[in-house]
Design an enzyme around this catalytic site. Sequence first.
Site, PDB file in Angstrom:
ATOM      1  N   GLY A  92       1.642 -10.760   7.944  1.00 21.11           N
ATOM      2  CA  GLY A  92       1.141 -10.470   7.807  1.00 21.11           C
ATOM      3  C   GLY A  92       0.524 -10.604   6.064  1.00 21.11           C
ATOM      4  O   GLY A  92      -0.439 -10.817   5.813  1.00 21.11           O
ATOM      5  N   GLY A 121       6.879  -2.674   7.731  1.00 26.40           N
ATOM      6  CA  GLY A 121       6.876  -2.082   7.966  1.00 26.40           C
ATOM      7  C   GLY A 121       6.834  -0.208   8.688  1.00 26.40           C
ATOM      8  O   GLY A 121       7.081   0.253   8.194  1.00 26.40           O
ATOM      9  N   ALA A 136      -4.820  -8.958   1.681  1.00 27.77           N
ATOM     10  CA  ALA A 136      -5.828  -9.175   0.999  1.00 27.77           C
ATOM     11  C   ALA A 136      -5.306  -8.890  -0.583  1.00 27.77           C
ATOM     12  O   ALA A 136      -6.162  -8.656  -1.899  1.00 27.77           O
ATOM     13  CB  ALA A 136      -7.083  -7.476   0.675  1.00 27.77           C
ATOM     14  N   HIS A 142      -3.068  -0.916   7.935  1.00 33.12           N
ATOM     15  CA  HIS A 142      -1.416  -0.453   7.413  1.00 33.12           C
ATOM     16  C   HIS A 142      -0.546   0.590   8.003  1.00 33.12           C
ATOM     17  O   HIS A 142      -0.787   1.795   7.727  1.00 33.12           O
ATOM     18  CB  HIS A 142      -2.157  -0.295   5.993  1.00 33.12           C
ATOM     19  CG  HIS A 142      -2.689  -0.650   4.946  1.00 33.12           C
ATOM     20  ND1 HIS A 142      -3.911  -0.148   4.207  1.00 33.12           N
ATOM     21  CD2 HIS A 142      -2.688  -1.953   4.549  1.00 33.12           C
ATOM     22  CE1 HIS A 142      -4.316  -1.304   3.269  1.00 33.12           C
ATOM     23  NE2 HIS A 142      -3.721  -2.159   4.065  1.00 33.12           N
ATOM     24  N   VAL A 158      18.308  -7.983  22.834  1.00 31.45           N
ATOM     25  CA  VAL A 158      19.263  -8.185  21.918  1.00 31.45           C
ATOM     26  C   VAL A 158      20.742  -7.137  22.488  1.00 31.45           C
ATOM     27  O   VAL A 158      20.169  -5.670  22.689  1.00 31.45           O
ATOM     28  CB  VAL A 158      19.146  -7.239  20.248  1.00 31.45           C
ATOM     29  CG1 VAL A 158      20.101  -7.411  19.575  1.00 31.45           C
ATOM     30  CG2 VAL A 158      17.543  -7.793  20.196  1.00 31.45           C
ATOM     31  N   GLY A 183       9.402  -7.769   4.650  1.00 29.67           N
ATOM     32  CA  GLY A 183      10.779  -8.196   5.424  1.00 29.67           C
ATOM     33  C   GLY A 183      11.911  -8.802   5.360  1.00 29.67           C
ATOM     34  O   GLY A 183      12.555  -9.153   5.256  1.00 29.67           O
TER      35      GLY A 183
END
Length: 531
Positions: free
Chosen positions: A92, A497, A97, A464, A235, A22
Amino acid sequence: MANPGNGASFDYDYVIIGSGFGGSVSALRLSEKGYRVLVLEKGMRLGAADFPKSNWDVKRWLWLPSMKYFGLFKLTFFRHVSVLSGVGVGGGSLVYANTLPVPKKSFFTSPSWAHLADWEAELRPFYQTALRMLGAATNPRMETGDIALRELGRQIGMEQHFEATQVSVFFGEPAQTVPDPFFGGKGPERAGCIFCGGCMTGCRHNAKNSLDKNYLYLAERLGAVIQPESLVSDVRPLGAEDGADGYAVDWQPSATRKGAGGTVRCRGVVFAGGVLGTVDLMLRLKWGSLPRLSERLGYGVRTNSEALIPVTVPDGKSVFSDGVAIGSILHTDEHSHLEPVRYSAGSGFWRLLMGPRVYHRSGWVRALKLLGDWLLHPLMNLKVLFVDDWAKRTQVLLYMRTVDRTLRMVRGRFGLSTRLDVGPAPTPFMPEAMDLSERYAAIVGGKPVAMVSETVLGIPSTAHILGGACMGRDASEGVIDGDNRVFGYRNMYVCDGSMISANPGVNPSLSITAISERAMSKVLPPDARNT
């Protein structure tokens, strides 16, 4: 959008926290629109020479700063799940994979987010863009483990649902370097895959299409600044509480970076540090600088409901380490599938964490069954334990399904932790996975094993981890809206994610990329802002 003040007072227009799928998409697309972009990444900038030859080189492989290990792979243990993740410029993509599957329809129609959009139609063009950008190609070779999986498919009557994977790998002439084959000469030189199986320990041969070879590379050409070894600590809105006047982002040095850190003033912020980075940071900020964040923060954390089952064949002959990390997939039913995962020869670190795979609801009974397995099969267990090359003789089976259950992440005295949210706790003990692994083991003449943490503690492992900053109609339902904008704040996004609001049942990297592409397509260029 409210007037954020004089743009010249900002160091950058956007600060992106994290450089995974992302964050990389955000960096490129915002740069293309003409924004000044800074990417802050806590991990190292690593190249082929920095990657370990095997995962026995733990200082190059593991991210464990307390031990002065600054590699690319992180293993995090929680009460309900163990998480495998990547760290470094490219996130990632350095350790995944390579697989790029589009989820099945059930992902797009899941009640958890289907009311926000017709996601299958909305995301279709962005999946195509993501596949092109990530250099998707069909794996051209079937290896020992893939052939055995196809045989398993034949035995269970599902051979027609066996197929080669779409992977993010350059399949040119093996080991031959050529000019950029993907972006009309604007990208870096690449070399053809040599099928060594080393995708998940960092590709040392310039064949894997990790994000530093596409999105990040192109973003830097457009002026984006990528600053590694920089951990964001705060932030803060500048002026207006909703961030309409911009933000100050504090960062501290991490890994080997020296100095005292600093503060960057920016117009907008994109949180893209993955679940473990974004949710952790936002939970801390909710009780400090960003109190308007939704009360739903931390909810809806999910996995692919997966099981990782190594099958070791101690015959001294079988070779499962050749090929790409995942070369094939077998759809075992409407909701589940099985993939053979491989490491390169010599990468046997995982053997230290393995033991016989046993099943039972009670941990005490599992411990007794573990002891019993050793007593009943001592010779086989010794052969598996002392196999000459664990990676060469082991095929790791990855079983995933779309069944949805969720956890909640909270921050306590000792940092991030998990609690149950919806449904039962994740489990490594799934009868379907057990049956398939036993069948596969019979085909190859091996023995299914498991991480001891799974067998003894009943805690599953996942590569994941998803959710925690999910989408909703409003702040009472989610952390972000259907366009990835954070409720309660202006010009603030989540693109990683943690935004995934349903179980895709497959590797989520392509979906993270596609959803981030859509989110960034909604951001107006500087000359079109409402001032």
